[in-house]
Design a protein around this motif. Structure first.
Motif, PDB file in Angstrom:
ATOM      1  N   LEU A  67     -23.540  18.837  79.407  1.00 15.55           N
ATOM      2  CA  LEU A  67     -24.615  19.804  79.641  1.00 15.55           C
ATOM      3  C   LEU A  67     -25.342  19.497  80.950  1.00 15.55           C
ATOM      4  O   LEU A  67     -25.720  20.411  81.694  1.00 15.55           O
ATOM      5  N   ASP A  68     -25.522  18.219  81.253  1.00 10.52           N
ATOM      6  CA  ASP A  68     -26.164  17.844  82.513  1.00 10.52           C
ATOM      7  C   ASP A  68     -25.326  18.283  83.712  1.00 10.52           C
ATOM      8  O   ASP A  68     -25.868  18.628  84.778  1.00 10.52           O
ATOM      9  N   LEU A  69     -24.006  18.286  83.548  1.00  9.49           N
ATOM     10  CA  LEU A  69     -23.122  18.703  84.647  1.00  9.49           C
ATOM     11  C   LEU A  69     -23.204  20.197  84.916  1.00  9.49           C
ATOM     12  O   LEU A  69     -23.066  20.638  86.057  1.00  9.49           O
ATOM     13  N   ILE A  70     -23.403  21.000  83.851  1.00  5.65           N
ATOM     14  CA  ILE A  70     -23.365  22.459  84.041  1.00  5.65           C
ATOM     15  C   ILE A  70     -24.748  23.085  84.232  1.00  5.65           C
ATOM     16  O   ILE A  70     -24.859  24.282  84.493  1.00  5.65           O
ATOM     17  N   LYS A  71     -25.817  22.273  84.126  1.00  6.55           N
ATOM     18  CA  LYS A  71     -27.150  22.878  84.186  1.00  6.55           C
ATOM     19  C   LYS A  71     -27.562  23.274  85.597  1.00  6.55           C
ATOM     20  O   LYS A  71     -28.479  24.080  85.767  1.00  6.55           O
ATOM     21  N   LYS A  72     -26.910  22.674  86.604  1.00  4.67           N
ATOM     22  CA  LYS A  72     -27.271  22.928  88.011  1.00  4.67           C
ATOM     23  C   LYS A  72     -28.745  22.558  88.224  1.00  4.67           C
ATOM     24  O   LYS A  72     -29.178  21.485  87.877  1.00  4.67           O
ATOM     25  N   SER A  73     -29.544  23.475  88.760  1.00  6.98           N
ATOM     26  CA  SER A  73     -30.934  23.128  89.079  1.00  6.98           C
ATOM     27  C   SER A  73     -31.890  23.418  87.924  1.00  6.98           C
ATOM     28  O   SER A  73     -33.071  23.071  87.980  1.00  6.98           O
ATOM     29  N   LEU A  74     -31.405  24.042  86.874  1.00  3.69           N
ATOM     30  CA  LEU A  74     -32.261  24.408  85.746  1.00  3.69           C
ATOM     31  C   LEU A  74     -32.531  23.221  84.826  1.00  3.69           C
ATOM     32  O   LEU A  74     -31.702  22.321  84.723  1.00  3.69           O
ATOM     33  N   PRO A  75     -33.674  23.241  84.126  1.00  7.76           N
ATOM     34  CA  PRO A  75     -33.804  22.307  82.996  1.00  7.76           C
ATOM     35  C   PRO A  75     -32.699  22.629  81.989  1.00  7.76           C
ATOM     36  O   PRO A  75     -32.347  23.798  81.792  1.00  7.76           O
ATOM     37  N   VAL A  76     -32.155  21.617  81.335  1.00  6.66           N
ATOM     38  CA  VAL A  76     -30.985  21.826  80.489  1.00  6.66           C
ATOM     39  C   VAL A  76     -31.247  22.846  79.378  1.00  6.66           C
ATOM     40  O   VAL A  76     -30.374  23.652  79.038  1.00  6.66           O
ATOM     41  N   GLY A  77     -32.454  22.870  78.843  1.00 11.13           N
ATOM     42  CA  GLY A  77     -32.765  23.790  77.754  1.00 11.13           C
ATOM     43  C   GLY A  77     -32.652  25.254  78.131  1.00 11.13           C
ATOM     44  O   GLY A  77     -32.420  26.120  77.280  1.00 11.13           O
TER      45      GLY A  77
END
Length: 551
Positions: free
Chosen positions: A370-380
């Motif tokens: 999830l950290d890899l695909i979140k880009k610049s967004l908060p993961v939630g």
């Protein structure tokens, strides 16, 4: 120079019987877990909504883990033993032998598990009576409590089980009986799961009204007519037979038991939090809520006066912390739901392979993905258009609606690992949103909670913990010893040993703060919107049911 003589350390054994395993811990007087062991127990599921276990299998597992955690210890230093367990129903005949709770006549399967929903029709009839005892279970009894299960046995296994039964035990009480030979029950189990009143005792009119008047004939000997406060010593302590089974000394103190979630509450809710800058620091213990999250989740809030919360069990007097009223919210599946969603996804084999290759658990790997695909967004924020309603096994609190089902909105044709990670995240968020729903309902009724204390298997998942902090807006306190349920069981043993002044004294001295997880308040607007959608999902499902009832 003469060396100072060290005082011998006192130890206590805590035994926790969970849904799928028995665990034991050896805990010292300072609240340090010195040794830990677990052992699986069998579950039978002969048909949908039927879940059964064996009390012999459970006791054998208790003996196995206890002998392992006490290896190399001078057993003379072990001063007390405490049990907690799921609120499953154990059935024995008048000679204390197992009785079958199934039509196949398999006597080894003599336990109806807490999560068994076979008594859905019986609980519906009980709730239709609107008897006054239901006010103390949130206005509506759960199918997971004991009266509907007893009624099911009478109506379905009259000759083979009901008429032969000598004792009906809540599993925690079965364990204290097995250890001491005393049939006394814990106030915790009887008040929380059987409709016993800590002030008035049993209500004859309730049992007559639901068709179980035969329990009154012997003055409730089958379900309990001697009641002890949690942590009180039971009888003369460990019998010689039980001592041999467990590898402990005859006569050591055995405590009146607790339901597993309540043991988790005892293990952490009384912890000294001075110096952590928490909102509960200079407030009553009633400002804290304990969330015990494993296969299912329980939300334990206490108060100095009774608070009646619609759809939330209680108030129960002294059922967990002495002289406090307890309300207990809950979610019927949490850990089981996450497991169901992840393992049922098409990309699960790929996840297994990649997690194994990186020497990580599947959930640690998913959190990293999830950290890899979140880009610049908060993961939630990844679930802006993916929403889950988590009641795949009905709603325990605050709606108390067994008929509710799970919902997922926002699915696509994607079947890859990214998709699996997102549905996993949305499920965790849904569980946290369900916790917010319970907490806000309790606050609206009169509770004043501002700090969450969390334990159980799911509390080891940092994403699960952070989502609960962010979505509820409350700091989450994790105990230094992560096995707070086992700590609670050991605290019971410590209390029974009389090494501490009171249960609260043992709670404060043996429980310790490990880590505090603060909410990201900057994300509050996003989670407020998610919560609006969450409540809409519930409204829509109720609308769909109403539409289909007109067919």
């Amino acid at each position: 120079m003469q060396s100072e003589k060290l005082e011998p350390v006192n130890y206590y054994v805590g035994i926790d019987v969970g849904t799928a395993s028995v665990r034991a811990a050896l805990v010292d007087q300072f609240g340090t877990v010195v040794a830990y062991e677990d052992h699986p127990v069998k579950i039978w599921a002969p048909q949908p909504d039927h879940y059964e276990q064996s009390s012999d299998d459970i006791w054998a597992a208790c003996c196995t883990v206890t002998k392992k955690v006490t290896q190399g210890i001078n057993i003379a230093q072990i001063r007390g033993l405490g049990f907690d367990a799921t609120c499953s129903l154990v059935v024995l005949d008048s000679h204390f032998q197992p009785l079958a709770v199934n039509s196949e006549g398999k006597c080894n399967r003599n336990v109806i598990m807490w999560m068994d929903h076979r008594a859905a029709k019986q609980v519906a009839r009980i709730n239709e009576t609107q008897h006054s005892v239901l006010c103390f279970v949130g206005g509506s009894m759960s199918v997971e409590m004991q009266p509907p299960k007893l009624l099911w046995l009478k109506e379905n296994l009259q000759a083979s089980c009901w008429e032969k039964a000598g004792y009906f035990f809540d599993l925690p009480d079965f364990l204290s009986w097995k250890a001491t030979g005393v049939t006394a029950r814990s106030l915790c189990t009887l008040v929380c799961k059987w409709t016993y009143s800590s002030e008035k005792g049993w209500d004859d009119s309730f049992w007559k009204l639901i068709g179980l008047e035969d329990l009154i004939a012997d003055k409730y000997a089958k379900i309990g007519n001697e009641v002890l406060a949690p942590g009180a010593p039971v009888g003369n302590g460990l019998t010689s037979e039980a001592a041999k089974d467990l590898g402990l000394s005859k006569g050591i103190a055995v405590a009146a038991s607790l339901i597993d979630a309540h043991a988790g509450g005892i293990g952490m809710i009384g912890t000294n939090v001075k110096g952590y800058n928490l909102p509960c620091e200079n407030q009553s213990i009633a400002s804290r809520i304990a969330v015990i999250c494993g296969t299912s989740s329980c939300h334990m809030g206490i108060s100095e006066s009774p608070v009646f919360v619609p759809g939330v069990w209680g108030p129960y007097y002294s059922a967990m912390v002495p002289e406090f009223w307890l309300n207990e919210g809950g979610q019927s599946v949490t850990g089981k739901l996450i497991d169901h969603v992840v393992r049922g996804h098409t990309a699960f084999p790929e996840l297994q392979t990649k997690a194994a290759a990186s020497a990580q658990s599947i959930y640690t790997y998913l959190n990293g993905h999830l950290d890899l695909i979140k880009k610049s967004l908060p993961v939630g924020f990844l679930t802006v258009d993916l929403h889950v309603w988590p009641d795949f096994h009905g709603n325990r609190s605050p709606l108390a609606d067994l008929t509710l089902k799970g919902m997922v909105v926002g699915l696509t044709l994607s079947q890859g690992l990214d998709d699996l990670a997102l549905i996993y995240l949305a499920t965790i968020q849904a569980i946290a949103l369900g916790t917010r729903h319970i907490v806000e309902t309790m606050q609206a009724a009169g509770h004043h909670v501002n700090t969450m204390f969390m334990c159980g298997g799911l509390s080891k998942n940092p994403l699960f913990v952070q989502m609960h902090a962010d979505i509820t807006g409350m700091p989450v306190v994790l105990a230094q010893e992560v096995e707070s349920v086992l700590m609670g069981a050991a605290i019971l043993g410590a209390c029974a040993s009389k090494d501490f002044v009171s249960l609260q004294d043992a709670m404060e001295k043996m429980g310790r703060v490990g880590r505090v997880v603060l909410p990201n308040h900057k994300d509050k607007r996003f989670y407020d919107k998610k919560y609006q959608v969450f409540l809409k999902l519930m409204e829509h499902q109720q609308e769909y049911k109403a539409i289909m009832q007109t067919v």
